[in-house]
Motif scaffolding. Structure first.
Motif, PDB file in Angstrom:
ATOM      1  N   GLU A   1      36.653  38.571  36.360  1.00  0.00           N
ATOM      2  CA  GLU A   1      36.124  39.932  36.553  1.00  0.00           C
ATOM      3  C   GLU A   1      36.640  40.603  37.822  1.00  0.00           C
ATOM      4  O   GLU A   1      36.756  41.825  37.881  1.00  0.00           O
ATOM      5  CB  GLU A   1      34.599  39.907  36.583  1.00  0.00           C
ATOM      6  CG  GLU A   1      34.009  39.165  37.756  1.00  0.00           C
ATOM      7  CD  GLU A   1      32.481  39.248  37.782  1.00  0.00           C
ATOM      8  OE1 GLU A   1      31.955  40.364  37.913  1.00  0.00           O
ATOM      9  OE2 GLU A   1      31.839  38.190  37.671  1.00  0.00           O
ATOM     10  N   TYR A   2      36.970  39.806  38.835  1.00  0.00           N
ATOM     11  CA  TYR A   2      37.407  40.380  40.109  1.00  0.00           C
ATOM     12  C   TYR A   2      38.835  40.916  40.056  1.00  0.00           C
ATOM     13  O   TYR A   2      39.265  41.619  40.977  1.00  0.00           O
ATOM     14  CB  TYR A   2      37.276  39.342  41.220  1.00  0.00           C
ATOM     15  CG  TYR A   2      35.868  38.815  41.348  1.00  0.00           C
ATOM     16  CD1 TYR A   2      34.821  39.663  41.688  1.00  0.00           C
ATOM     17  CD2 TYR A   2      35.578  37.480  41.087  1.00  0.00           C
ATOM     18  CE1 TYR A   2      33.518  39.192  41.789  1.00  0.00           C
ATOM     19  CE2 TYR A   2      34.279  36.995  41.189  1.00  0.00           C
ATOM     20  CZ  TYR A   2      33.250  37.855  41.534  1.00  0.00           C
ATOM     21  OH  TYR A   2      31.957  37.386  41.624  1.00  0.00           O
TER      22      TYR A   2
ATOM     23  N   ASN B   1      40.012  42.644  37.196  1.00  0.00           N
ATOM     24  CA  ASN B   1      40.072  43.838  36.345  1.00  0.00           C
ATOM     25  C   ASN B   1      40.643  45.043  37.081  1.00  0.00           C
ATOM     26  O   ASN B   1      41.482  45.766  36.530  1.00  0.00           O
ATOM     27  CB  ASN B   1      38.668  44.196  35.826  1.00  0.00           C
ATOM     28  CG  ASN B   1      38.193  43.316  34.700  1.00  0.00           C
ATOM     29  OD1 ASN B   1      38.773  43.282  33.626  1.00  0.00           O
ATOM     30  ND2 ASN B   1      37.101  42.599  34.943  1.00  0.00           N
ATOM     31  N   PRO B   2      40.210  45.318  38.320  1.00  0.00           N
ATOM     32  CA  PRO B   2      40.657  46.558  38.987  1.00  0.00           C
ATOM     33  C   PRO B   2      42.161  46.636  39.190  1.00  0.00           C
ATOM     34  O   PRO B   2      42.737  47.726  39.097  1.00  0.00           O
ATOM     35  CB  PRO B   2      39.934  46.505  40.344  1.00  0.00           C
ATOM     36  CG  PRO B   2      38.799  45.582  40.160  1.00  0.00           C
ATOM     37  CD  PRO B   2      39.241  44.575  39.145  1.00  0.00           C
TER      38      PRO B   2
ATOM     39  N   ASP C   1      29.450  48.581  29.977  1.00  0.00           N
ATOM     40  CA  ASP C   1      30.548  49.397  29.467  1.00  0.00           C
ATOM     41  C   ASP C   1      30.451  49.556  27.952  1.00  0.00           C
ATOM     42  O   ASP C   1      30.680  50.639  27.411  1.00  0.00           O
ATOM     43  CB  ASP C   1      31.894  48.757  29.835  1.00  0.00           C
ATOM     44  CG  ASP C   1      32.042  48.517  31.329  1.00  0.00           C
ATOM     45  OD1 ASP C   1      31.415  49.240  32.120  1.00  0.00           O
ATOM     46  OD2 ASP C   1      32.794  47.594  31.700  1.00  0.00           O
TER      47      ASP C   1
ATOM     48  N   ASP D   1      40.832  48.647  28.371  1.00  0.00           N
ATOM     49  CA  ASP D   1      40.003  47.448  28.392  1.00  0.00           C
ATOM     50  C   ASP D   1      40.762  46.291  29.038  1.00  0.00           C
ATOM     51  O   ASP D   1      41.844  45.910  28.570  1.00  0.00           O
ATOM     52  CB  ASP D   1      39.611  47.098  26.953  1.00  0.00           C
ATOM     53  CG  ASP D   1      38.559  46.016  26.857  1.00  0.00           C
ATOM     54  OD1 ASP D   1      38.355  45.278  27.843  1.00  0.00           O
ATOM     55  OD2 ASP D   1      37.945  45.901  25.782  1.00  0.00           O
ATOM     56  N   GLY D   2      40.198  45.732  30.116  1.00  0.00           N
ATOM     57  CA  GLY D   2      40.827  44.580  30.762  1.00  0.00           C
ATOM     58  C   GLY D   2      41.102  43.445  29.798  1.00  0.00           C
ATOM     59  O   GLY D   2      42.086  42.712  29.950  1.00  0.00           O
TER      60      GLY D   2
ATOM     61  N   ASN E   1      35.430  46.391  31.537  1.00  0.00           N
ATOM     62  CA  ASN E   1      35.656  45.171  32.296  1.00  0.00           C
ATOM     63  C   ASN E   1      35.501  43.925  31.441  1.00  0.00           C
ATOM     64  O   ASN E   1      34.630  43.869  30.570  1.00  0.00           O
ATOM     65  CB  ASN E   1      34.638  45.084  33.443  1.00  0.00           C
ATOM     66  CG  ASN E   1      34.902  46.099  34.521  1.00  0.00           C
ATOM     67  OD1 ASN E   1      35.648  45.849  35.447  1.00  0.00           O
ATOM     68  ND2 ASN E   1      34.289  47.280  34.395  1.00  0.00           N
ATOM     69  N   GLU E   2      36.309  42.953  31.711  1.00  0.00           N
ATOM     70  CA  GLU E   2      36.117  41.620  31.177  1.00  0.00           C
ATOM     71  C   GLU E   2      35.281  40.861  32.208  1.00  0.00           C
ATOM     72  O   GLU E   2      35.707  40.672  33.343  1.00  0.00           O
ATOM     73  CB  GLU E   2      37.473  40.935  30.971  1.00  0.00           C
ATOM     74  CG  GLU E   2      37.391  39.562  30.360  1.00  0.00           C
ATOM     75  CD  GLU E   2      37.077  39.582  28.872  1.00  0.00           C
ATOM     76  OE1 GLU E   2      37.535  38.691  28.156  1.00  0.00           O
ATOM     77  OE2 GLU E   2      36.355  40.477  28.404  1.00  0.00           O
TER      78      GLU E   2
ATOM     79  N   ARG F   1      30.393  43.768  31.371  1.00  0.00           N
ATOM     80  CA  ARG F   1      30.958  44.310  30.136  1.00  0.00           C
ATOM     81  C   ARG F   1      29.874  44.932  29.248  1.00  0.00           C
ATOM     82  O   ARG F   1      30.120  45.933  28.573  1.00  0.00           O
ATOM     83  CB  ARG F   1      31.704  43.219  29.371  1.00  0.00           C
ATOM     84  CG  ARG F   1      32.455  43.742  28.158  1.00  0.00           C
ATOM     85  CD  ARG F   1      33.294  42.658  27.478  1.00  0.00           C
ATOM     86  NE  ARG F   1      34.041  43.190  26.362  1.00  0.00           N
ATOM     87  CZ  ARG F   1      35.223  43.794  26.458  1.00  0.00           C
ATOM     88  NH1 ARG F   1      35.776  43.951  27.646  1.00  0.00           N
ATOM     89  NH2 ARG F   1      35.839  44.257  25.399  1.00  0.00           N
TER      90      ARG F   1
ATOM     91  N   THR G   1      35.413  47.351  39.078  1.00  0.00           N
ATOM     92  CA  THR G   1      36.283  48.470  38.705  1.00  0.00           C
ATOM     93  C   THR G   1      35.638  49.825  38.948  1.00  0.00           C
ATOM     94  O   THR G   1      36.249  50.860  38.692  1.00  0.00           O
ATOM     95  CB  THR G   1      36.700  48.317  37.225  1.00  0.00           C
ATOM     96  OG1 THR G   1      37.158  46.984  37.006  1.00  0.00           O
ATOM     97  CG2 THR G   1      37.824  49.249  36.838  1.00  0.00           C
TER      98      THR G   1
ATOM     99  N   SER H   1      33.214  53.474  34.791  1.00  0.00           N
ATOM    100  CA  SER H   1      33.391  52.036  34.701  1.00  0.00           C
ATOM    101  C   SER H   1      32.228  51.365  35.419  1.00  0.00           C
ATOM    102  O   SER H   1      31.223  52.014  35.744  1.00  0.00           O
ATOM    103  CB  SER H   1      34.736  51.599  35.297  1.00  0.00           C
ATOM    104  OG  SER H   1      35.008  50.244  34.960  1.00  0.00           O
TER     105      SER H   1
END
Length: 322
Positions: A285-286, A288-289, A251, A269-270, A243-244, A248, A196, A192
């Motif tokens: 984005e923060y 996603n994890p 990825d 996929d987030g 990740n969104e 991205r 993430t 990733s």
């Protein structure tokens, strides 16, 4: 105390923070990473570090002093290396925030401030640790430097636990299919990027290697084309956490290559779990994890069932002196 109140309290006696260190072991170290990633990406003056606890203890950064905040983390609160690191940071004058599930644990006794999080109730509770760490990072940035998207982050925090439970509510069928396909795999690679990155790392070293005794390796999708892609071939197993957000493209580039050579790829996929559509875009984005960790937990549980190998089974951990 809540993260906001903790940082307000620290600021009363520490008007300037020069360094923030995130310290833990294994999965707890990985769960500190989103906070580290956020603060490093947005802070202009504050130095940020992310350490495994024993290295922090034996090779302590010179900047750990009365201008530093150290955030330590251990689920049970009794990881010896993390307890020792917390103690060392306190001795050097840093303000220590200990995060644990066990109130009254050794770690809780070696911190100026303690956050006790949930775990057993549901999948969202398992992500309270990671979310609290991110919240601390947001408060440090906002209170010491200011953060233009602070309100949007608060909106994200208000929605994230509901989004986690929504995500895990419909992943059982694909998780069962994954378990069927991967139960006899000799090796599984995980990758990733962005916030993430260490979700891939922790799934590799903890869920696969520690809890399932499956050989694994993890790497950043940005590094994929600088070495790891040489092992791609038809039916080689990969898990790609997409990740969104800003990373991205990294990825997606990796996914295109995996598909080109027909690797056996599982994509989580987030975007598919509402990270981009249900959370404010400047800060999505923060988060996603948190969502991807919860989904991966379902996958790990189903893999353990398919392999008749409980996630609690160990050969060495908790059984030997080491």
């Amino acid at each position: 105390m809540e993260p906001k109140q903790i940082i307000e309290s620290i600021k009363e006696t520490m008007p300037v923070v020069k360094s923030v260190y995130f310290v833990g072991c294994g999965a707890s170290k990985a769960e500190l990473y989103p906070g580290k990633y956020f603060l490093e990406a947005n802070a202009k003056e504050i130095r940020v570090g992310h350490y495994t606890a024993n290295e922090f203890l034996y090779a302590t950064p010179a900047a750990v002093d009365e201008t530093a905040i150290v955030i330590t983390c251990s689920l049970g609160g009794n990881t010896p290396e993390t307890v020792a690191a917390s103690k060392k940071a306190m001795e050097l004058g840093a303000k220590v925030i200990a995060i644990t599930h066990a109130e009254g644990s050794p770690l809780a006794k070696h911190g100026h401030y303690v956050i006790v999080h949930g775990f057993e109730k549901n999948y969202a509770a398992k992500l309270e640790k990671m979310t609290n760490v991110l919240s601390l990072a947001v408060e440090i940035l906002n209170q010491y430097e200011g953060y233009v998207h602070y309100d949007k982050m608060q909106e994200g925090f208000s929605k994230i636990y509901g989004l986690i439970e929504k995500a895990v509510s419909f992943v059982l069928p694909p998780a069962q299919a994954f378990a069927k396909d991967y139960k006899d795999a000799p090796m599984i690679y995980v990758m990733s990027s962005g916030a993430t990155q260490e979700v891939a790392y922790s799934f590799s070293i903890c869920l696969l290697m520690e809890m399932q005794w499956i050989n694994s390796g993890s790497f950043h999708t940005g590094e994929f084309f600088h070495g790891p892609f040489e092992i791609v071939d038809k039916d080689v197993p990969f898990i790609l956490l997409m990740n969104e957000g800003r990373t991205r493209a990294l990825d997606s580039r990796a996914l295109d290559f995996l598909n080109r050579f027909q690797a056996k790829t599982t994509v989580l996929d987030g975007k598919d779990f509402g990270v981009g559509s249900e959370l404010p875009s400047p800060v999505a984005e923060y988060f996603n994890p948190m969502v991807l960790t919860a989904v991966l937990r379902v996958y790990a549980e189903q893999l353990s069932i398919a392999r008749s190998h409980p996630l609690t089974k160990r050969r060495y951990m908790w059984k030997l002196e080491y």
